[in-house]
Design a protein around this motif. Structure first.
Motif, PDB file in Angstrom:
ATOM      1  N   GLN A   1     -30.077   1.276 127.343  1.00 36.29           N
ATOM      2  CA  GLN A   1     -29.667   1.855 128.627  1.00 36.29           C
ATOM      3  C   GLN A   1     -28.949   0.751 129.268  1.00 36.29           C
ATOM      4  O   GLN A   1     -27.570   1.062 129.959  1.00 36.29           O
ATOM      5  N   LEU A   2     -29.357  -0.431 129.414  1.00 35.17           N
ATOM      6  CA  LEU A   2     -28.770  -1.586 130.263  1.00 35.17           C
ATOM      7  C   LEU A   2     -27.500  -1.965 129.507  1.00 35.17           C
ATOM      8  O   LEU A   2     -26.556  -2.195 130.186  1.00 35.17           O
ATOM      9  N   VAL A   3     -27.529  -2.176 128.109  1.00 32.60           N
ATOM     10  CA  VAL A   3     -26.302  -2.447 127.361  1.00 32.60           C
ATOM     11  C   VAL A   3     -25.228  -1.417 127.658  1.00 32.60           C
ATOM     12  O   VAL A   3     -24.126  -1.611 128.038  1.00 32.60           O
ATOM     13  N   ALA A   4     -25.511  -0.129 127.515  1.00 29.17           N
ATOM     14  CA  ALA A   4     -24.560   1.006 127.592  1.00 29.17           C
ATOM     15  C   ALA A   4     -24.115   1.010 129.047  1.00 29.17           C
ATOM     16  O   ALA A   4     -22.897   1.573 129.442  1.00 29.17           O
ATOM     17  N   SER A   5     -24.993   0.825 129.971  1.00 31.12           N
ATOM     18  CA  SER A   5     -24.483   0.745 131.461  1.00 31.12           C
ATOM     19  C   SER A   5     -23.452  -0.262 131.725  1.00 31.12           C
ATOM     20  O   SER A   5     -22.613  -0.302 132.603  1.00 31.12           O
ATOM     21  N   VAL A   6     -23.546  -1.583 131.043  1.00 32.72           N
ATOM     22  CA  VAL A   6     -22.613  -2.641 131.139  1.00 32.72           C
ATOM     23  C   VAL A   6     -21.000  -2.157 130.792  1.00 32.72           C
ATOM     24  O   VAL A   6     -20.145  -2.383 131.145  1.00 32.72           O
ATOM     25  N   ALA A   7     -21.240  -1.119 129.594  1.00 30.84           N
ATOM     26  CA  ALA A   7     -19.948  -0.438 129.177  1.00 30.84           C
ATOM     27  C   ALA A   7     -19.373   0.292 129.949  1.00 30.84           C
ATOM     28  O   ALA A   7     -18.241   0.533 130.102  1.00 30.84           O
ATOM     29  N   GLN A   8     -20.246   1.151 130.651  1.00 25.27           N
ATOM     30  CA  GLN A   8     -19.672   2.474 131.340  1.00 25.27           C
ATOM     31  C   GLN A   8     -18.504   1.998 132.357  1.00 25.27           C
ATOM     32  O   GLN A   8     -17.374   2.957 132.481  1.00 25.27           O
ATOM     33  N   PRO A   9     -18.489   0.849 133.127  1.00 24.91           N
ATOM     34  CA  PRO A   9     -17.353   0.884 133.944  1.00 24.91           C
ATOM     35  C   PRO A   9     -15.908   0.598 133.217  1.00 24.91           C
ATOM     36  O   PRO A   9     -14.844   0.699 133.759  1.00 24.91           O
ATOM     37  N   LEU A  10     -16.310  -0.047 132.014  1.00 20.57           N
ATOM     38  CA  LEU A  10     -14.658  -0.655 131.293  1.00 20.57           C
ATOM     39  C   LEU A  10     -14.207   0.848 130.769  1.00 20.57           C
ATOM     40  O   LEU A  10     -13.094   0.856 130.458  1.00 20.57           O
ATOM     41  N   VAL A  11     -15.160   1.831 130.616  1.00 24.02           N
ATOM     42  CA  VAL A  11     -14.684   3.050 130.021  1.00 24.02           C
ATOM     43  C   VAL A  11     -14.018   3.809 131.165  1.00 24.02           C
ATOM     44  O   VAL A  11     -12.901   4.506 131.034  1.00 24.02           O
ATOM     45  N   LEU A  12     -14.789   4.256 132.076  1.00 24.68           N
ATOM     46  CA  LEU A  12     -14.633   5.198 133.088  1.00 24.68           C
ATOM     47  C   LEU A  12     -13.284   4.707 134.170  1.00 24.68           C
ATOM     48  O   LEU A  12     -12.627   5.562 134.423  1.00 24.68           O
ATOM     49  N   ASN A  13     -13.403   3.284 134.262  1.00 24.09           N
ATOM     50  CA  ASN A  13     -12.170   2.931 135.128  1.00 24.09           C
ATOM     51  C   ASN A  13     -10.950   3.006 134.557  1.00 24.09           C
ATOM     52  O   ASN A  13      -9.873   2.902 135.052  1.00 24.09           O
ATOM     53  N   ALA A  14     -11.130   3.288 133.276  1.00 31.37           N
ATOM     54  CA  ALA A  14      -9.771   3.303 132.372  1.00 31.37           C
ATOM     55  C   ALA A  14      -9.066   4.592 132.320  1.00 31.37           C
ATOM     56  O   ALA A  14      -7.979   4.968 131.702  1.00 31.37           O
ATOM     57  N   VAL A  15      -9.540   5.736 133.101  1.00 29.94           N
ATOM     58  CA  VAL A  15      -9.331   6.951 132.898  1.00 29.94           C
ATOM     59  C   VAL A  15      -7.701   7.137 133.603  1.00 29.94           C
ATOM     60  O   VAL A  15      -6.850   7.920 132.939  1.00 29.94           O
ATOM     61  N   THR A  16      -7.368   6.598 134.348  1.00 26.76           N
ATOM     62  CA  THR A  16      -6.025   6.397 134.963  1.00 26.76           C
ATOM     63  C   THR A  16      -4.981   5.386 134.130  1.00 26.76           C
ATOM     64  O   THR A  16      -4.006   5.835 133.963  1.00 26.76           O
ATOM     65  N   GLY A  17      -5.638   4.328 133.810  1.00 24.12           N
ATOM     66  CA  GLY A  17      -4.796   3.415 133.122  1.00 24.12           C
ATOM     67  C   GLY A  17      -4.265   4.032 131.847  1.00 24.12           C
ATOM     68  O   GLY A  17      -3.293   3.674 131.344  1.00 24.12           O
TER      69      GLY A  17
ATOM     70  N   ILE B   1     -11.776  -1.172 124.561  1.00 23.68           N
ATOM     71  CA  ILE B   1     -12.317  -1.221 123.326  1.00 23.68           C
ATOM     72  C   ILE B   1     -13.819  -1.796 123.432  1.00 23.68           C
ATOM     73  O   ILE B   1     -14.894  -1.489 122.631  1.00 23.68           O
ATOM     74  N   ALA B   2     -13.846  -2.991 124.277  1.00 24.60           N
ATOM     75  CA  ALA B   2     -15.032  -3.589 124.552  1.00 24.60           C
ATOM     76  C   ALA B   2     -16.133  -2.569 125.090  1.00 24.60           C
ATOM     77  O   ALA B   2     -17.145  -2.642 124.508  1.00 24.60           O
ATOM     78  N   GLY B   3     -15.717  -1.874 126.049  1.00 25.56           N
ATOM     79  CA  GLY B   3     -16.528  -0.730 126.637  1.00 25.56           C
ATOM     80  C   GLY B   3     -17.186   0.226 125.601  1.00 25.56           C
ATOM     81  O   GLY B   3     -18.190   0.690 125.644  1.00 25.56           O
ATOM     82  N   ALA B   4     -15.974   0.602 124.401  1.00 23.51           N
ATOM     83  CA  ALA B   4     -16.699   1.657 123.584  1.00 23.51           C
ATOM     84  C   ALA B   4     -17.628   0.967 122.598  1.00 23.51           C
ATOM     85  O   ALA B   4     -18.332   1.776 122.264  1.00 23.51           O
ATOM     86  N   VAL B   5     -17.236  -0.352 122.258  1.00 24.65           N
ATOM     87  CA  VAL B   5     -18.289  -0.871 121.227  1.00 24.65           C
ATOM     88  C   VAL B   5     -19.784  -1.157 122.068  1.00 24.65           C
ATOM     89  O   VAL B   5     -20.761  -0.985 121.283  1.00 24.65           O
ATOM     90  N   LEU B   6     -19.685  -1.514 123.060  1.00 21.82           N
ATOM     91  CA  LEU B   6     -20.900  -1.779 124.061  1.00 21.82           C
ATOM     92  C   LEU B   6     -21.645  -0.639 124.029  1.00 21.82           C
ATOM     93  O   LEU B   6     -22.998  -0.392 124.016  1.00 21.82           O
ATOM     94  N   THR B   7     -21.087   0.797 124.355  1.00 20.16           N
ATOM     95  CA  THR B   7     -21.611   2.146 124.344  1.00 20.16           C
ATOM     96  C   THR B   7     -22.358   2.296 123.127  1.00 20.16           C
ATOM     97  O   THR B   7     -23.568   2.806 123.102  1.00 20.16           O
TER      98      THR B   7
ATOM     99  N   ILE C   1     -10.373  -6.772 134.673  1.00 16.22           N
ATOM    100  CA  ILE C   1     -10.255  -6.764 133.269  1.00 16.22           C
ATOM    101  C   ILE C   1      -9.262  -5.921 132.641  1.00 16.22           C
ATOM    102  O   ILE C   1      -8.379  -6.095 131.931  1.00 16.22           O
ATOM    103  N   LEU C   2      -9.268  -4.687 133.150  1.00 11.29           N
ATOM    104  CA  LEU C   2      -8.481  -3.472 132.617  1.00 11.29           C
ATOM    105  C   LEU C   2      -7.044  -3.577 132.813  1.00 11.29           C
ATOM    106  O   LEU C   2      -6.121  -3.445 132.266  1.00 11.29           O
ATOM    107  N   ASP C   3      -7.005  -4.353 134.348  1.00  4.18           N
ATOM    108  CA  ASP C   3      -5.523  -4.247 134.645  1.00  4.18           C
ATOM    109  C   ASP C   3      -4.681  -5.525 133.993  1.00  4.18           C
ATOM    110  O   ASP C   3      -3.628  -5.447 133.914  1.00  4.18           O
ATOM    111  N   LYS C   4      -5.578  -6.376 133.455  1.00  5.12           N
ATOM    112  CA  LYS C   4      -5.079  -7.503 132.743  1.00  5.12           C
ATOM    113  C   LYS C   4      -5.092  -7.581 131.277  1.00  5.12           C
ATOM    114  O   LYS C   4      -4.109  -7.634 130.587  1.00  5.12           O
ATOM    115  N   TRP C   5      -6.150  -6.719 130.802  1.00  5.59           N
ATOM    116  CA  TRP C   5      -6.329  -6.716 129.186  1.00  5.59           C
ATOM    117  C   TRP C   5      -6.684  -5.527 128.845  1.00  5.59           C
ATOM    118  O   TRP C   5      -7.753  -5.043 128.454  1.00  5.59           O
ATOM    119  N   PHE C   6      -5.904  -4.350 129.007  1.00  2.00           N
ATOM    120  CA  PHE C   6      -6.366  -2.877 129.098  1.00  2.00           C
ATOM    121  C   PHE C   6      -7.115  -2.653 127.796  1.00  2.00           C
ATOM    122  O   PHE C   6      -8.112  -2.220 127.652  1.00  2.00           O
TER     123      PHE C   6
END
Length: 393
Positions: free
Chosen positions: A105-121, A79-85, A69-74
């Motif tokens: 915790q379940l909702v925030a845990s869905v968001a975490q990959p969208l945020v942390l994977n973005a550190v290089t992007g 932003i989706a990760g931030a809102v879900l957190t 998702i981040l590689d296609k629609w960064f």
């Protein structure tokens, strides 16, 4: 005609830093007060541990989809990760009951990959090439800073009747962080334009690289030990007379040492091309520290051993992510997702094993020591592929 290069946009990095910190704050709210939270909500210590363990569990499942998702629609993905957190943090305020905590915790845990994977992007899109190593270090430092905030809150509010205050403060921070990233990312980055690539191509680029595969396998072990330490240290040290407040302070100093180490160690390591040597040293020291905790658990040993683990183990993350950014610029979100997925798989496995042994601290700490030692030969074997990456051309 002189070419005008776009400037680095550090406001985007700062906004990402706040969201990165928020994910860790939500994740580790209960790590420093495991027994206190168990008493308040009428559940076992292992059940409180699962409030943290759902994060690595879902990360394993969602890391690759989030990276794609981040590689296609960064921007949309981050932003989706931030809102879900923020939504997850707010959901925990729904009631003074364990079920509301788990739902949040379940909702925030869905968001975490969208945020942390973005550190290089985000560094690739919003920073000039010369600033990207610093940006990656700052982004990962913000992740550790979120851990610092979590343990600091646990140390300031260690009693069961203060837990709602911790949840409210976390929710406010998460909402403000989400608002900040929405504003900061209203315009796309100018350095590395967002590309729409076939999902399969991005995954092939990332997983097809032998160095990335080796780093993924290696990440399982140090990540696993660190997640287990942060999740269960308080419960494991309690039989040795270490209070919940003291354990929170130990974990706080652990992550502060990691932030300091992340600011200092990677600079020296990259300058001397000693990435593999650092990994070997950090894993070896971690193993020795866990043995010390197993054989002589106390406040003093806890402070020294866990601080050393933080100072040497956490700087490995920005170093690995910088290697990923250099190696797979066309699919950095997916490549970072693979690293995080492997690390969280290790966190899930090791923390689960330690959770089973939570009533036997000696065995639990020795298991963590063994996990760290297993990875030392793999770290040593990275010297040649990393040297080839550093070589001209």
């Amino acid at each position: 005609m002189v070419e005008v290069r776009p400037r680095s946009r550090w406001t985007a990095i700062a906004a990402f830093a706040l969201v990165g910190a928020a994910t860790q704050l939500v994740w580790l709210n209960f790590a420093g007060v495991t027994t206190v939270a168990a008493d308040r909500y009428g559940v076992s210590e292992n059940a409180i541990g699962w409030l943290a363990q759902v994060f690595p569990l879902l990360y394993v499942v969602l890391a690759i989809p989030a990276g794609l998702i981040l590689d296609k629609w960064f921007r949309s993905g981050l932003i989706a990760g931030a809102v879900l957190t923020a939504l997850g943090a707010l959901l925990r305020l729904g009631g003074d009951d364990y079920s509301w905590l788990l739902a949040g915790q379940l909702v925030a845990s869905v968001a975490q990959p969208l945020v942390l994977n973005a550190v290089t992007g985000i560094t690739g899109r919003y920073l000039a090439e010369k600033d990207r190593p610093t940006g990656i270090a700052a982004g990962t430092a913000s992740i550790f800073a979120g851990m610092v905030l979590a343990f600091l809150l646990s140390a300031i509010y260690p009693d069961s009747n203060q837990l709602p205050t911790v949840l409210w403060l976390t929710a406010i921070f998460s909402v403000l962080a989400a608002a900040g990233v929405i504003v900061a990312l209203r315009k796309p980055g100018e350095h590395k334009l967002e590309r729409r690539r076939p999902d399969r191509g991005a995954l092939q680029i990332a997983w097809g690289d032998p160095l990335i595969r080796r780093l993924c396998v290696l990440a399982i072990f140090p990540f696993g030990v660190f997640v287990a330490i942060t999740t269960f240290s308080q419960a494991l040290l309690e039989p040795a007379g270490v209070s919940a407040g003291t354990a929170s302070t130990i974990l706080l100093i652990n992550v502060v040492a990691g932030v300091v180490g992340s600011a200092v160690v990677p600079v020296l390591v990259v300058r001397h091309h000693a990435e593999a040597a650092l990994l070997v040293a950090s894993l070896s020291v971690t193993a020795l520290a866990c043995v010390a905790l197993a054989l002589a658990p106390s406040v003093a040993v806890g402070f020294i051993a866990i601080t050393l683990i933080g100072f040497l183990l956490l700087p490995a993350l920005p170093i690995v992510l910088e290697l990923v950014e250099r190696r797979t610029g066309e699919a950095e979100g997916t490549a970072a997702g693979l690293i995080w997925m492997a690390g969280n798989l290790g966190g899930l496995l090791v923390a689960t094993a330690v959770g089973i042994l939570v009533d036997r601290p000696l065995a639990a700490f020795l298991v963590m020591a063994g996990v760290a030692l297993i990875a030392v030969p793999g770290a040593r074997a990275l010297r040649r592929p990393i040297a080839e990456l550093d070589a001209p051309g």
